[in-house]
Design a protein around this motif. Structure first.
Motif, PDB file in Angstrom:
ATOM      1  N   UNK A   1      45.063 -18.297  -4.978  1.00  0.00           N
ATOM      2  CA  UNK A   1      46.183 -18.642  -5.848  1.00  0.00           C
ATOM      3  C   UNK A   1      47.138 -19.630  -5.193  1.00  0.00           C
ATOM      4  N   UNK A   2      47.702 -20.520  -6.016  1.00  0.00           N
ATOM      5  CA  UNK A   2      48.704 -21.477  -5.559  1.00  0.00           C
ATOM      6  C   UNK A   2      50.126 -20.985  -5.801  1.00  0.00           C
ATOM      7  N   UNK A   3      50.293 -19.788  -6.308  1.00  0.00           N
ATOM      8  CA  UNK A   3      51.590 -19.254  -6.713  1.00  0.00           C
ATOM      9  C   UNK A   3      52.314 -18.648  -5.508  1.00  0.00           C
ATOM     10  N   UNK A   4      53.483 -19.195  -5.120  1.00  0.00           N
ATOM     11  CA  UNK A   4      54.187 -18.685  -3.935  1.00  0.00           C
ATOM     12  C   UNK A   4      54.748 -17.274  -4.096  1.00  0.00           C
ATOM     13  N   UNK A   5      54.776 -16.745  -5.314  1.00  0.00           N
ATOM     14  CA  UNK A   5      55.252 -15.377  -5.486  1.00  0.00           C
ATOM     15  C   UNK A   5      54.177 -14.344  -5.150  1.00  0.00           C
ATOM     16  N   UNK A   6      52.950 -14.798  -4.934  1.00  0.00           N
ATOM     17  CA  UNK A   6      51.859 -13.887  -4.592  1.00  0.00           C
ATOM     18  C   UNK A   6      52.001 -13.386  -3.154  1.00  0.00           C
ATOM     19  N   UNK A   7      51.678 -12.111  -2.906  1.00  0.00           N
ATOM     20  CA  UNK A   7      51.697 -11.602  -1.523  1.00  0.00           C
ATOM     21  C   UNK A   7      50.757 -12.418  -0.630  1.00  0.00           C
ATOM     22  N   UNK A   8      51.235 -12.731   0.562  1.00  0.00           N
ATOM     23  CA  UNK A   8      50.414 -13.441   1.533  1.00  0.00           C
ATOM     24  C   UNK A   8      50.510 -14.952   1.464  1.00  0.00           C
ATOM     25  N   UNK A   9      51.258 -15.487   0.510  1.00  0.00           N
ATOM     26  CA  UNK A   9      51.350 -16.946   0.379  1.00  0.00           C
ATOM     27  C   UNK A   9      51.850 -17.546   1.697  1.00  0.00           C
ATOM     28  N   UNK A  10      51.098 -18.494   2.284  1.00  0.00           N
ATOM     29  CA  UNK A  10      51.482 -19.059   3.580  1.00  0.00           C
ATOM     30  C   UNK A  10      52.759 -19.899   3.491  1.00  0.00           C
ATOM     31  N   UNK A  11      53.680 -19.617   4.387  1.00  0.00           N
ATOM     32  CA  UNK A  11      54.977 -20.305   4.408  1.00  0.00           C
ATOM     33  C   UNK A  11      54.982 -21.347   5.525  1.00  0.00           C
ATOM     34  N   UNK A  12      54.715 -22.598   5.160  1.00  0.00           N
ATOM     35  CA  UNK A  12      54.675 -23.682   6.143  1.00  0.00           C
ATOM     36  C   UNK A  12      56.014 -24.401   6.280  1.00  0.00           C
ATOM     37  N   UNK A  13      56.863 -24.307   5.255  1.00  0.00           N
ATOM     38  CA  UNK A  13      58.090 -25.105   5.235  1.00  0.00           C
ATOM     39  C   UNK A  13      59.249 -24.347   5.882  1.00  0.00           C
ATOM     40  N   UNK A  14      60.294 -25.093   6.321  1.00  0.00           N
ATOM     41  CA  UNK A  14      61.501 -24.418   6.804  1.00  0.00           C
ATOM     42  C   UNK A  14      62.098 -23.488   5.755  1.00  0.00           C
ATOM     43  N   UNK A  15      62.075 -23.933   4.477  1.00  0.00           N
ATOM     44  CA  UNK A  15      62.531 -23.113   3.359  1.00  0.00           C
ATOM     45  C   UNK A  15      61.379 -22.230   2.915  1.00  0.00           C
ATOM     46  N   UNK A  16      61.631 -20.941   2.778  1.00  0.00           N
ATOM     47  CA  UNK A  16      60.589 -20.039   2.295  1.00  0.00           C
ATOM     48  C   UNK A  16      60.416 -20.214   0.790  1.00  0.00           C
ATOM     49  N   UNK A  17      59.186 -20.462   0.368  1.00  0.00           N
ATOM     50  CA  UNK A  17      58.878 -20.624  -1.055  1.00  0.00           C
ATOM     51  C   UNK A  17      58.511 -19.259  -1.634  1.00  0.00           C
ATOM     52  N   UNK A  18      59.433 -18.655  -2.356  1.00  0.00           N
ATOM     53  CA  UNK A  18      59.194 -17.311  -2.872  1.00  0.00           C
ATOM     54  C   UNK A  18      58.787 -17.309  -4.332  1.00  0.00           C
ATOM     55  N   UNK A  19      59.050 -18.399  -5.037  1.00  0.00           N
ATOM     56  CA  UNK A  19      58.561 -18.539  -6.404  1.00  0.00           C
ATOM     57  C   UNK A  19      58.522 -20.014  -6.753  1.00  0.00           C
ATOM     58  N   UNK A  20      57.689 -20.341  -7.716  1.00  0.00           N
ATOM     59  CA  UNK A  20      57.559 -21.741  -8.129  1.00  0.00           C
ATOM     60  C   UNK A  20      58.811 -22.181  -8.876  1.00  0.00           C
ATOM     61  N   UNK A  21      59.290 -23.366  -8.545  1.00  0.00           N
ATOM     62  CA  UNK A  21      60.401 -23.927  -9.308  1.00  0.00           C
ATOM     63  C   UNK A  21      59.864 -24.398 -10.662  1.00  0.00           C
ATOM     64  N   UNK A  22      60.692 -24.382 -11.699  1.00  0.00           N
ATOM     65  CA  UNK A  22      60.216 -24.808 -13.029  1.00  0.00           C
ATOM     66  C   UNK A  22      59.557 -26.183 -12.967  1.00  0.00           C
TER      67      UNK A  22
END
Length: 400
Positions: free
Chosen positions: A64-85
């Motif tokens: 999955x490409x959805x950052x709200x999914x458990x295990x989504x890899x966080x590469x950026x300084x900002x944590x991506x916890x959900x997709x922006x609109x």
């Protein structure tokens, strides 16, 4: 995964030049799907072989490409916890399908081919700018950067006079060496700018893509304005950053392999085919793509569990000898069809046809009109960006 403290840190260090990190070759041979640790301490699986990378990118149901999914890899300084609109890069079907459908016609190969005369006009202007600049000149700022900046501006309807604003925010948004608050601030400023621009287009539509999308979908309620803003951020940042870097690094790679440059000078018709070989070779997407595993899967000799994360390395896959013979050699006559620089599957880069045409026109202009082009500094002294997802140089001084 069991807790371990000796895992390799990702991303791995890269040396100036075009080769991916040295570890990738060993990983492909010995452990093509292996654990690594990311910046926030997260443990994920790194995928390095071509066949495995393609398989993961072809299976959006399990990867999955959805950052709200458990295990989504966080590469950026900002944590991506959900997709922006509107951020179709980090959404799954059916939402991803809905967003892509709105853009598919405008980025189809035939539609982009119709832009070639305008791209040729823009490239001619950039070539004139370079040729009249004092030598040595920076190929990045005098030639490469203005091309996608103007092309993307014409396509989207973003005023070129604002290019310093949106290019600086784009770079900060992508810079993984900056603190999280600076990265977030750059994105917010970019979103605010595009929100205002789209509001203007709703009041007075033009003939550009953002005007058409605003008039056809936002005005009718099929798309929220913040969704179009999110789509516009991806198109603007992706359209400018990747192609600027691709043009600049292509020239550098060809000049470092002078016989390849001379082959194009002698036969400019080779340029169109050489573009895909350059895209394969350069390692542009240097940190790869990330996916969250949605269900248990046997993969690369490993059992990867639901809730774990995967990073697929496009630059490693493009150097896989099982797919490309003698993969560490640049060969402008190679058929590099099937390279993974634009990704694969449902998320394959929507702007790939546009990027190819811009690169083709730009490189053809240089080999035809500046055949004696050469760099000023040796490769090891050229300043590269290692901290961004798209590989690039800070400047490329040339003479002719």
């Amino acid at each position: 995964m069991p807790e371990r403290d000796d895992l390799p840190r990702f991303p791995m260090a890269r040396r100036p030049g075009f080769d991916p990190p040295a570890e990738y070759s060993r990983f492909r041979a010995e452990c093509p799907v292996r654990e690594v640790r990311l910046r926030h301490g997260q443990r994920v699986w790194l995928v390095t072989r071509y066949a495995d990378v393609r398989r993961a990118l072809s299976d959006p149901a399990r990867f999955s490409s959805d950052p709200s999914r458990p295990g989504y890899p966080q590469l950026r300084p900002v944590r991506d916890e959900q997709a922006r609109p509107g951020s179709f890069l980090v959404t799954d079907p059916p939402l991803h399908t809905r967003y892509r459908r709105l853009l598919a016609h405008d980025f189809a190969a035939g539609r982009i081919a119709g832009l070639r005369p305008e791209i040729e006009r823009i490239v001619a202007g950039s070539l004139d700018r370079l040729r009249t600049a004092p030598q040595p000149a920076d190929l990045l700022t005098e030639f490469a950067m203005p091309i996608p900046t103007q092309v993307t501006g014409v396509l989207l309807g973003v005023p070129y006079e604002d290019h310093e604003f949106f290019t600086s925010r784009s770079r900060a948004h992508l810079d993984r060496s900056l603190p999280a608050d600076q990265v977030q601030a750059a994105l917010t400023e970019l979103e605010d700018y595009l929100d205002g621009l789209i509001s203007e287009k709703l009041r007075a539509p033009g003939k550009d893509l953002l005007s058409r999308l605003a008039d056809r979908y936002v005005r009718t309620g099929e798309l929220e304005q913040d969704e179009l803003v999110g789509m516009a951020v991806l198109l603007l940042v992706g359209g400018y950053e990747t192609t600027t870097n691709a043009i600049t690094l292509s020239v550098l790679a060809l000049l470092e392999h002078r016989e390849q440059w001379e082959a194009l000078v002698a036969q400019p018709d080779l340029v169109d085919g050489a573009v895909d070989e350059l895209l394969r070779y350069l390692g542009l997407t240097q940190h790869g793509l990330v996916r969250a595993v949605a269900e248990d899967v046997e993969f690369g000799g490993r059992t990867i569990r639901a809730g774990e994360g995967v990073v697929v390395s496009l630059s490693s896959a493009n150097r896989d000898a099982d797919r490309f013979a003698d993969p560490d050699r640049l060969d402008v006559c190679r058929n590099a069809h099937g390279h993974l620089t634009f990704g694969w599957g449902t998320h394959q880069c929507i702007g790939q046809h546009l990027a190819r045409v811009e690169m083709q026109v730009a490189l053809r202009a240089l080999v035809q009109h500046l055949p004696a082009l050469k760099t000023v500094l040796p490769l090891e002294e050229i300043p590269f960006h290692f901290e961004t997802p798209f590989y690039s140089v800070r400047e490329l001084l040339v003479t002719w």
